[in-house]
Design a protein around this motif. Structure first.
Motif, mmCIF file in Angstrom:
data_model
loop_
_atom_site.group_PDB
_atom_site.id
_atom_site.type_symbol
_atom_site.label_atom_id
_atom_site.label_comp_id
_atom_site.label_asym_id
_atom_site.label_seq_id
_atom_site.Cartn_x
_atom_site.Cartn_y
_atom_site.Cartn_z
ATOM 1 N N ASN A 35 1.077 -1.108 0.029
ATOM 2 C CA ASN A 35 0.267 -0.419 0.093
ATOM 3 C C ASN A 35 0.971 0.997 0.197
ATOM 4 O O ASN A 35 1.366 2.223 1.871
ATOM 5 N N PRO A 36 1.370 1.434 -1.432
ATOM 6 C CA PRO A 36 2.137 2.389 -1.250
ATOM 7 C C PRO A 36 1.722 3.645 -1.003
ATOM 8 O O PRO A 36 2.718 4.541 -0.302
ATOM 9 N N HIS A 37 1.023 4.462 -1.259
ATOM 10 C CA HIS A 37 -0.190 5.207 -0.754
ATOM 11 C C HIS A 37 -0.483 5.298 0.615
ATOM 12 O O HIS A 37 -1.483 7.046 1.038
ATOM 13 N N THR A 38 0.103 5.018 1.704
ATOM 14 C CA THR A 38 -0.628 5.192 2.738
ATOM 15 C C THR A 38 0.812 5.022 3.785
ATOM 16 O O THR A 38 1.761 5.460 3.948
ATOM 17 N N LEU A 39 0.716 6.023 5.231
ATOM 18 C CA LEU A 39 1.743 5.591 6.132
ATOM 19 C C LEU A 39 1.073 4.852 7.269
ATOM 20 O O LEU A 39 0.174 5.251 8.309
ATOM 21 N N PRO A 40 1.847 4.051 7.301
ATOM 22 C CA PRO A 40 1.686 2.223 8.542
ATOM 23 C C PRO A 40 2.327 3.566 9.746
ATOM 24 O O PRO A 40 3.541 4.032 9.750
ATOM 25 N N ILE A 41 1.487 3.676 10.584
ATOM 26 C CA ILE A 41 2.504 3.393 11.922
ATOM 27 C C ILE A 41 2.124 2.331 13.065
ATOM 28 O O ILE A 41 0.307 1.880 13.490
ATOM 29 N N SER A 42 2.397 2.996 14.086
ATOM 30 C CA SER A 42 3.163 1.228 15.028
ATOM 31 C C SER A 42 3.024 1.802 17.047
ATOM 32 O O SER A 42 4.275 1.638 16.502
ATOM 33 N N PRO A 43 2.178 1.710 17.266
ATOM 34 C CA PRO A 43 2.454 1.754 18.967
ATOM 35 C C PRO A 43 3.996 0.787 19.002
ATOM 36 O O PRO A 43 4.069 1.380 20.285
ATOM 37 N N VAL A 44 3.836 -0.129 18.732
ATOM 38 C CA VAL A 44 3.876 -1.353 19.276
ATOM 39 C C VAL A 44 6.058 -1.116 18.819
ATOM 40 O O VAL A 44 6.870 -1.304 19.346
ATOM 41 N N LEU A 45 6.145 -0.210 18.319
ATOM 42 C CA LEU A 45 7.453 -0.256 17.344
ATOM 43 C C LEU A 45 7.616 0.958 18.325
ATOM 44 O O LEU A 45 9.136 1.788 18.221
ATOM 45 N N MET A 46 7.039 2.069 18.110
ATOM 46 C CA MET A 46 7.258 3.599 18.303
ATOM 47 C C MET A 46 7.381 3.785 20.181
ATOM 48 O O MET A 46 8.535 4.791 20.787
ATOM 49 N N TRP A 47 6.476 2.525 20.833
ATOM 50 C CA TRP A 47 6.466 3.218 22.579
ATOM 51 C C TRP A 47 6.629 1.603 22.690
ATOM 52 O O TRP A 47 6.549 1.574 24.375
ATOM 53 N N ARG A 48 7.057 0.684 22.521
ATOM 54 C CA ARG A 48 7.667 -0.325 22.762
ATOM 55 C C ARG A 48 8.646 -0.536 24.348
ATOM 56 O O ARG A 48 7.989 -0.898 25.836
ATOM 57 N N LYS A 49 9.456 0.613 24.238
ATOM 58 C CA LYS A 49 9.822 0.393 25.855
ATOM 59 C C LYS A 49 8.794 0.464 26.704
ATOM 60 O O LYS A 49 9.499 1.108 27.950
ATOM 61 N N LEU A 50 8.370 1.623 26.135
ATOM 62 C CA LEU A 50 7.005 2.375 27.072
ATOM 63 C C LEU A 50 6.092 0.887 28.119
ATOM 64 O O LEU A 50 5.455 1.223 29.344
ATOM 65 N N TYR A 51 6.129 -0.168 27.722
ATOM 66 C CA TYR A 51 5.562 -1.156 27.816
ATOM 67 C C TYR A 51 5.579 -1.127 28.970
ATOM 68 O O TYR A 51 4.461 -1.694 29.798
ATOM 69 N N TYR A 52 6.987 -1.347 29.642
ATOM 70 C CA TYR A 52 7.604 -1.960 30.791
ATOM 71 C C TYR A 52 7.293 -0.387 32.019
ATOM 72 O O TYR A 52 7.573 -0.354 33.109
ATOM 73 N N MET A 53 7.182 0.678 31.658
ATOM 74 C CA MET A 53 7.298 2.338 32.543
ATOM 75 C C MET A 53 5.947 2.049 32.959
ATOM 76 O O MET A 53 5.713 3.225 33.714
ATOM 77 N N LEU A 54 5.000 1.881 31.746
ATOM 78 C CA LEU A 54 3.733 3.275 32.325
ATOM 79 C C LEU A 54 3.210 1.554 32.243
ATOM 80 O O LEU A 54 2.735 0.376 32.804
ATOM 81 N N PRO A 55 1.801 1.849 33.532
ATOM 82 C CA PRO A 55 0.718 1.669 33.507
ATOM 83 C C PRO A 55 -0.204 1.179 32.534
ATOM 84 O O PRO A 55 0.175 1.959 31.387
ATOM 85 N N TYR A 56 -0.248 -0.483 32.260
ATOM 86 C CA TYR A 56 -1.231 -0.755 31.533
ATOM 87 C C TYR A 56 -2.337 0.303 30.756
ATOM 88 O O TYR A 56 -1.836 0.796 29.102
ATOM 89 N N GLU A 57 -2.512 0.511 31.440
ATOM 90 C CA GLU A 57 -4.217 1.697 31.204
ATOM 91 C C GLU A 57 -3.716 2.753 30.553
ATOM 92 O O GLU A 57 -4.015 3.764 29.590
ATOM 93 N N ASP A 58 -2.464 3.319 30.980
ATOM 94 C CA ASP A 58 -2.252 4.879 30.341
ATOM 95 C C ASP A 58 -1.499 3.955 28.962
ATOM 96 O O ASP A 58 -1.654 5.575 28.116
ATOM 97 N N GLY A 59 -0.681 3.436 28.711
ATOM 98 C CA GLY A 59 -0.675 3.149 27.767
ATOM 99 C C GLY A 59 -1.805 2.467 26.183
ATOM 100 O O GLY A 59 -1.383 3.563 25.219
ATOM 101 N N LEU A 60 -2.242 2.000 27.265
ATOM 102 C CA LEU A 60 -3.466 2.155 26.287
ATOM 103 C C LEU A 60 -4.380 2.957 25.601
ATOM 104 O O LEU A 60 -4.403 3.417 24.608
ATOM 105 N N GLU A 61 -4.214 4.111 26.961
ATOM 106 C CA GLU A 61 -5.080 5.212 26.962
ATOM 107 C C GLU A 61 -4.056 6.469 25.601
ATOM 108 O O GLU A 61 -5.181 7.333 24.307
ATOM 109 N N MET A 62 -2.718 6.215 25.664
ATOM 110 C CA MET A 62 -2.104 6.648 24.248
ATOM 111 C C MET A 62 -2.509 6.349 23.045
ATOM 112 O O MET A 62 -2.200 7.052 21.900
#
Length: 109
Positions: A35-62
């Motif tokens: 899909n070359p005319h899209t801009l895919p974005i992944s919270p896993v790739l962006m914020w994986r380090k925060l997975y261990y630093m934030l409460p789950y609910e805060d990460g989900l809210e982001m």
């Protein structure tokens, strides 16, 4: 002037699993190639380090805040077994955000 690329939120199971991280990287790359005319974005790739630093609910809210700004939700294989992906799916349904499923997946919950 070119139309902006569609912003696509890639929802992928993670759970802190390095195997899921590698699969997410592959899936995002593959999605963009197909899909070359899209801009895919992944919270896993962006914020994986925060997975261990934030409460789950805060990460989900982001994640849901990011999803609210996207044009489409793309659900990767295994989404039904992921609490986060299920929340993203429910949010998209409630907000009327179009949903696309990885080949071989469907919207059965």
């Amino acid at each position: 002037m070119n139309k902006r690329n569609e912003l696509v939120y890639i929802s992928h199971p993670y759970g802190g699993d390095d195997g899921n991280l590698r699969k997410t990287e592959t899936d995002v790359t593959y999605y963009r190639a197909k899909n070359p005319h899209t801009l895919p974005i992944s919270p896993v790739l962006m914020w994986r380090k925060l997975y261990y630093m934030l409460p789950y609910e805060d990460g989900l809210e982001m994640c849901l805040d990011l999803l609210s700004r996207c044009d489409r939700l793309y659900l990767c294989k295994g989404w039904q077994a992921s609490r986060g992906c299920m929340a993203e799916w429910a949010f998209a349904v409630a907000k009327g955000i179009p949903i696309e499923y990885e080949e071989g997946e469907d919207d059965e919950v």
